[in-house]
Write a protein that holds these residues in place. Structure first.
Motif, short mmCIF file in Angstrom:
data_model
loop_
_atom_site.label_atom_id
_atom_site.label_comp_id
_atom_site.label_asym_id
_atom_site.label_seq_id
_atom_site.Cartn_x
_atom_site.Cartn_y
_atom_site.Cartn_z
N LYS A 168 0.83 -1.21 0.00
CA LYS A 168 0.00 0.00 0.00
C LYS A 168 0.86 1.25 0.00
O LYS A 168 0.41 2.32 -0.44
N GLU A 169 2.06 1.13 0.48
CA GLU A 169 2.97 2.28 0.53
C GLU A 169 3.16 2.92 -0.85
O GLU A 169 3.40 4.12 -0.95
N PHE A 170 3.03 2.13 -1.91
CA PHE A 170 3.26 2.64 -3.26
C PHE A 170 2.07 3.39 -3.84
O PHE A 170 2.20 4.07 -4.86
N VAL A 171 0.89 3.25 -3.22
CA VAL A 171 -0.37 3.71 -3.81
C VAL A 171 -0.85 4.99 -3.12
O VAL A 171 -1.13 4.99 -1.91
N ASP A 172 -0.95 6.06 -3.87
CA ASP A 172 -1.30 7.37 -3.32
C ASP A 172 -2.62 7.34 -2.55
O ASP A 172 -2.74 7.96 -1.50
N TYR A 174 -3.98 5.31 -0.63
CA TYR A 174 -3.90 4.83 0.74
C TYR A 174 -3.11 5.75 1.66
O TYR A 174 -3.05 5.51 2.87
N ASN A 175 -2.51 6.79 1.10
CA ASN A 175 -1.54 7.56 1.89
C ASN A 175 -1.83 9.06 1.92
O ASN A 175 -0.93 9.87 2.10
N THR A 176 -3.10 9.42 1.79
CA THR A 176 -3.48 10.83 1.85
C THR A 176 -3.26 11.42 3.24
O THR A 176 -3.28 12.64 3.40
N TRP A 177 -3.05 10.56 4.25
CA TRP A 177 -2.78 11.04 5.60
C TRP A 177 -1.36 11.59 5.74
O TRP A 177 -1.05 12.26 6.72
N TYR A 215 -10.73 -0.09 0.71
CA TYR A 215 -10.76 -0.06 2.17
C TYR A 215 -9.40 0.38 2.68
O TYR A 215 -8.37 -0.15 2.27
N GLN A 216 -9.40 1.36 3.57
CA GLN A 216 -8.15 1.96 4.04
C GLN A 216 -7.23 0.97 4.72
O GLN A 216 -6.02 0.99 4.51
#
Length: 423
Positions: free
Chosen positions: A53-57, A59-62, A85-86
């Motif tokens: 998930k680290e690669f996918v924007d 999932y990382n809007t936080w 799903y987050q």
């Protein structure tokens, strides 16, 4: 025999003394109550190699934009019209863990299921259950046939056919390490699917986003990459998926298909400290796309690989009993959870918390959503939450271990055991 010779032996446990008490806590026997007629949509599951998930924007809007960079523009766009799903997790850390989790809703505990002494147990899978409804099924993996025992497990799981490097039959597209390049094999996948009679269920396992992170020479200057060597490969695989969907979208079967996108496990390449944690090690994409639905949902909810099979079956309104350790994520009547195992510790995710249990006692509980670095152990402050989560986890472990030892991983086994107990 050789693979399992040194494997840890799974043993029965007795956290709960009666079947009735155990089943009140957790029961993997699913008995559908859905009265909607079965839907004969096609199903395509894509398992991406070593994809965090680290690669996918999305999932990382936080993270602060100045701090974060994503590498999957196509998958981000696809997630915009999907159900995502987050808090999505793998059930294991190896490719061989993913096969039973994604296809059969069976996690790996202590030892990877396919390396355990019980790897020949009879299982129900998405392939075998949909076969009862007239589905054709096929498994695709661009690696040399026999790699990691995937073709053997696909056969055990009830797939009708297996398509590997041999069936691709063009070594010019072989990367000389893992298999056929993703962009080439994904096009083969689309074209081969186009010859199948509907309805069908297929699973594809990609290969290119694996160490040493090579990409075809013609793409070396196409992607700028990032701080880690894996990043350019991630961009290449994302591009390969984009080209697959472009090809598939022109085909007749496409609009009648549920797509499931996930990964086998998270990457060993980690750029952000939050992902270098007990939850980050298992953080992978899991989302669902149907071309005619335009869902556009991204929920702050927990999902795991073993939820994929029951969710597919629920989406199709499958109407017969089956065994699954996960849940139908589209239904809201069960509290979401996730489970995995690392360094002799069981991990159980529910609500805001990650519980760590050593088999005898809970050794940690963390608010993993707000304490992303897992710096504050709340085991002394949250005794009631610990008891609730530990009880659920013990039920899962007991069902898994005991059913594995008893070769009781199908509805037939469960019904036979129930009949014997009644007498």
């Amino acid at each position: 025999l050789m693979r399992t010779a040194k494997a840890t032996v799974i043993e029965k446990v007795d956290y709960f003394k009666s079947e009735e008490e155990l089943s009140r806590v957790f029961n993997p026997l699913k008995i559908p109550t859905d009265t909607t007629p079965f839907t004969y949509d096609n199903v395509v599951v894509i398992i991406i190699e070593s994809f965090s998930k680290e690669f996918v924007d999305k999932y990382n809007t936080w993270m602060e934009p100045s701090r974060y960079k994503g590498y999957t523009p196509f998958l981000d766009s696809l997630m915009g019209v999907s159900r995502g799903y987050q808090y999505s997790f793998a059930n294991g850390r190896k490719s061989i863990d993913a096969m039973p989790s994604v296809i059969c809703s069976i996690p790996s505990i202590e030892v990877p299921y396919v390396l355990s002494h019980y790897s020949a147990n009879k299982v129900n899978s998405t392939a075998s259950l949909l076969k009862e409804k007239g589905y054709y099924s096929a498994f695709f993996h661009g690696a040399p046939n026999g790699s990691m025992g995937f073709n053997s497990f696909a056969n055990l799981a009830g797939f009708d056919d297996y398509f590997g490097k041999d069936e691709y039959n063009n070594d010019d597209d072989y990367d000389n390490i893992w298999g056929i390049w993703d962009d080439k094999f994904l096009q083969f996948f689309a074209q081969k699917i186009n010859t199948f009679k509907q309805p069908f269920y297929t699973t594809l396992f990609t290969v290119s986003s694996h160490h040493p992170y090579k990409i075809p020479k013609e793409f070396e200057n196409k992607f700028e990459g990032g701080s880690l060597s894996v990043h350019k490969t991630i961009q290449y695989t994302d591009y390969s998926l984009k080209k697959f969907f472009e090809t598939a979208s022109k085909m007749d079967w496409y609009k009648h298909t549920l797509f499931v996108i996930t990964a086998d496990h998270a990457s060993a390449e980690i750029a952000y400290p939050e992902y270098n944690t007990a939850w980050g090690y298992f953080s992978i994409p899991v989302f669902f796309y149907q071309p005619e639905k335009n869902w556009g949902e991204f929920k702050p909810e927990i999902i795991q690989q073993i939820d994929i099979m029951p969710t597919i079956l629920g989406y199709l309104h499958y109407d017969k009993p089956y065994i699954a350790f996960g849940r139908d994520i589209f239904k809201e009547n069960e509290e979401p959870f996730a489970f995995n195992y690392i360094n002799q510790v069981y991990q159980f995710f529910q609500s805001n918390y990650l519980l760590q249990f050593d088999g005898k006692k809970s050794i940690g509980i963390y608010d993993f959503k707000s304490d992303r670095l897992l710096q504050t152990n709340l085991v002394a402050q949250l005794p009631d939450t610990v008891v609730k989560m530990e009880t659920h986890l013990k039920g899962l472990i007991q069902h898994y271990n005991n059913r594995m030892v008893d070769d009781n991983l199908t509805r037939e086994g469960s019904q036979l055991k129930k009949s014997i107990s009644a007498h």
